[in-house]
Write a protein that holds these residues in place. Structure first.
Motif, PDB file in Angstrom:
ATOM      1  N   VAL A  12       0.821  -1.209   0.000  1.00  0.00           N
ATOM      2  CA  VAL A  12       0.000   0.000   0.000  1.00  0.00           C
ATOM      3  C   VAL A  12       0.855   1.258   0.000  1.00  0.00           C
ATOM      4  CG1 VAL A  12      -1.721   1.319   1.291  1.00  0.00           C
ATOM      5  CG2 VAL A  12      -1.942  -1.164   1.104  1.00  0.00           C
ATOM      6  N   LEU A  13       1.939   1.263   0.761  1.00  0.00           N
ATOM      7  CA  LEU A  13       2.765   2.462   0.868  1.00  0.00           C
ATOM      8  C   LEU A  13       3.835   2.544  -0.215  1.00  0.00           C
ATOM      9  CD1 LEU A  13       3.206   2.820   4.734  1.00  0.00           C
ATOM     10  CD2 LEU A  13       1.630   4.017   3.213  1.00  0.00           C
ATOM     11  N   ARG A 197      -4.237   7.220   1.401  1.00  0.00           N
ATOM     12  CA  ARG A 197      -2.921   7.330   2.028  1.00  0.00           C
ATOM     13  C   ARG A 197      -2.729   8.726   2.591  1.00  0.00           C
ATOM     14  NH1 ARG A 197       1.170   7.211  -2.011  1.00  0.00           N
ATOM     15  NH2 ARG A 197      -0.446   7.672  -3.541  1.00  0.00           N
ATOM     16  N   LEU A 198      -2.021   8.822   3.711  1.00  0.00           N
ATOM     17  CA  LEU A 198      -1.702  10.128   4.282  1.00  0.00           C
ATOM     18  C   LEU A 198      -0.416  10.604   3.620  1.00  0.00           C
ATOM     19  CD1 LEU A 198      -2.570   9.587   8.047  1.00  0.00           C
ATOM     20  CD2 LEU A 198      -4.065  10.019   6.089  1.00  0.00           C
ATOM     21  N   ASP A 229      -0.044   5.885   7.026  1.00  0.00           N
ATOM     22  CA  ASP A 229       0.864   7.034   7.020  1.00  0.00           C
ATOM     23  C   ASP A 229       1.995   6.801   6.030  1.00  0.00           C
ATOM     24  OD1 ASP A 229       2.177   9.379   7.708  1.00  0.00           O
ATOM     25  OD2 ASP A 229       3.167   8.486   9.447  1.00  0.00           O
ATOM     26  N   GLU A 230       2.289   7.811   5.228  1.00  0.00           N
ATOM     27  CA  GLU A 230       3.404   7.732   4.284  1.00  0.00           C
ATOM     28  C   GLU A 230       4.331   8.920   4.501  1.00  0.00           C
ATOM     29  OE1 GLU A 230       4.292   6.945  -0.478  1.00  0.00           O
ATOM     30  OE2 GLU A 230       2.231   7.041   0.282  1.00  0.00           O
ATOM     31  N   PRO A 255      -4.613   2.654   9.150  1.00  0.00           N
ATOM     32  CA  PRO A 255      -5.063   1.861   7.998  1.00  0.00           C
ATOM     33  C   PRO A 255      -6.327   1.067   8.329  1.00  0.00           C
ATOM     34  CG  PRO A 255      -2.725   1.510   8.454  1.00  0.00           C
ATOM     35  CD  PRO A 255      -3.280   2.243   9.629  1.00  0.00           C
ATOM     36  N   VAL A 256      -7.224   0.979   7.359  1.00  0.00           N
ATOM     37  CA  VAL A 256      -8.426   0.143   7.502  1.00  0.00           C
ATOM     38  C   VAL A 256      -8.552  -0.716   6.252  1.00  0.00           C
ATOM     39  CG1 VAL A 256      -9.716   1.635   9.076  1.00  0.00           C
ATOM     40  CG2 VAL A 256      -9.845   2.047   6.614  1.00  0.00           C
TER      41      VAL A 256
END
Length: 342
Positions: A12-13, A197-198, A229-230, A255-256
């Motif tokens: 994801v990141l 994403r943050l 968080d990124e 994250p969810v």
């Protein structure tokens, strides 16, 4: 026909929705009875063990997405492939499989996934120029077919200089995953949801400052910021919450995924994604599949959300978001539901 898909990562990141979109297309291709292999890199550990997915450990520097084992295995992996489909640009996998396609004269399909957006093109110009000179410009010339997510992206491909055919095929979701089951929120507050994403490009900082600028419009509402968080961006966002004294109306979930994500979407009343740049945001599709009205920016490349009456379009700046958000929060319940149905 055997297809080989490659994407920098399924994590994801490491590209956000890019890996998810490539994986979804790979799965859909196999579900139609076609042969498909998906190649990606991973950092600490592979993300999946499902059939047809090959993940190779990448070496330093991680952002180059170079996996030595992918290079040594490319002949066996791609040797009898009819079509090679690249998702995204400028990574070592593009060099590994793009050069292989050129040497073997295998048709190459390219999907930019938003990487031709002006906001993205303006970042890391020197690195992209070097990658272009080394291998990517040659790949662009070899492309047999472009897959654009939107008509906007198709125009960007043409402006980029390519004359190869283009097909517009947006990202999609399975709407059966989104039954309309409203989950009650503890207490009596209604919910605005940011789910992404943050990362600075997503505009959550603008959303928080706009939220702080609202007056009585946000009485009875809470803002939920959900997503991984990124690059440490959550610290920046939490600093805004502290500076603006928003602790009583803003909540971070982290994250969810899976059922937790579906429940969060279904329990919300309004979805907001004030992004500077997107390819075609799956999170917005998920919110709309759950019949939630949306607030999006032009960078989300989804003007139909506004023209169909399903939501509002706002510019990615604090004043515009505050004005649009204020209008949405003071909209009556019947109209909000109607926009969700639209």
């Amino acid at each position: 026909m055997k297809q080989l898909h490659f994407v920098q990562s399924l994590e994801v990141l490491q590209g956000g929705g890019l890996g998810g979109a490539a994986l979804a297309l790979h799965r859909a291709t196999r579900a139609l009875g076609e042969e498909s292999v998906l190649v990606a890199t991973f950092g600490e550990m592979p993300t999946t063990n499902e059939e047809g997915v090959l993940e190779f450990h990448r070496s330093f520097p991680s952002k180059a997405y170079f996996a030595p084992n992918a290079l040594s295995a490319r002949a066996s992996v791609a040797g009898n492939t009819d079509v090679i489909h690249g998702h995204g640009f400028y990574t070592a996998l593009n060099w590994i499989f793009g050069s292989f396609a050129r040497k073997r004269n295998i048709p190459l399909v390219y999907s930019p996934h938003g990487m031709l957006e002006p906001w993205i093109l303006a970042r890391s110009r020197r690195k992209k120029a070097i990658a272009g000179w080394l291998f990517e410009n040659a790949n662009f010339r070899h492309v047999s077919l472009w897959r654009a997510l939107t008509t906007f992206e198709a125009d960007q491909i043409r402006a980029f200089g390519s004359t190869a055919p283009i097909i517009v095929a947006p990202n999609g979701i399975d709407v059966s995953d989104f039954p309309v089951v409203v989950k009650p929120i503890p207490g009596d507050r209604r919910r605005v949801l940011f789910l992404s994403r943050l990362h600075p490009k997503k505009g959550a900082d603008l959303l928080l400052r706009a939220w702080a600028g609202l007056g009585t419009e946000r009485n009875g509402w809470e803002l939920v910021i959900a997503g991984p968080d990124e690059i440490g961006h959550r610290t920046v966002l939490e600093g805004i919450v502290s500076d603006e004294n928003l602790h009583d109306s803003v909540r971070f979930t982290g994250p969810v995924r899976g059922k937790e994500k579906l429940d969060l979407i279904q329990s919300s009343d309004l979805f907001v994604l004030p992004s500077h740049s997107e390819g075609f945001p799956v999170a917005a599709l998920e919110a709309m599949a759950a019949r939630k009205p949306v607030i999006l920016t032009p960078g989300c490349n989804f003007p139909e959300a506004c023209s169909s009456g399903a939501g509002w379009i706002t510019e990615p700046d604090v004043a515009s978001i505050r004005k649009t958000l204020g209008a949405a929060l003071t909209t009556g319940e019947p109209e909000l539901k109607q926009r969700g149905l639209a």
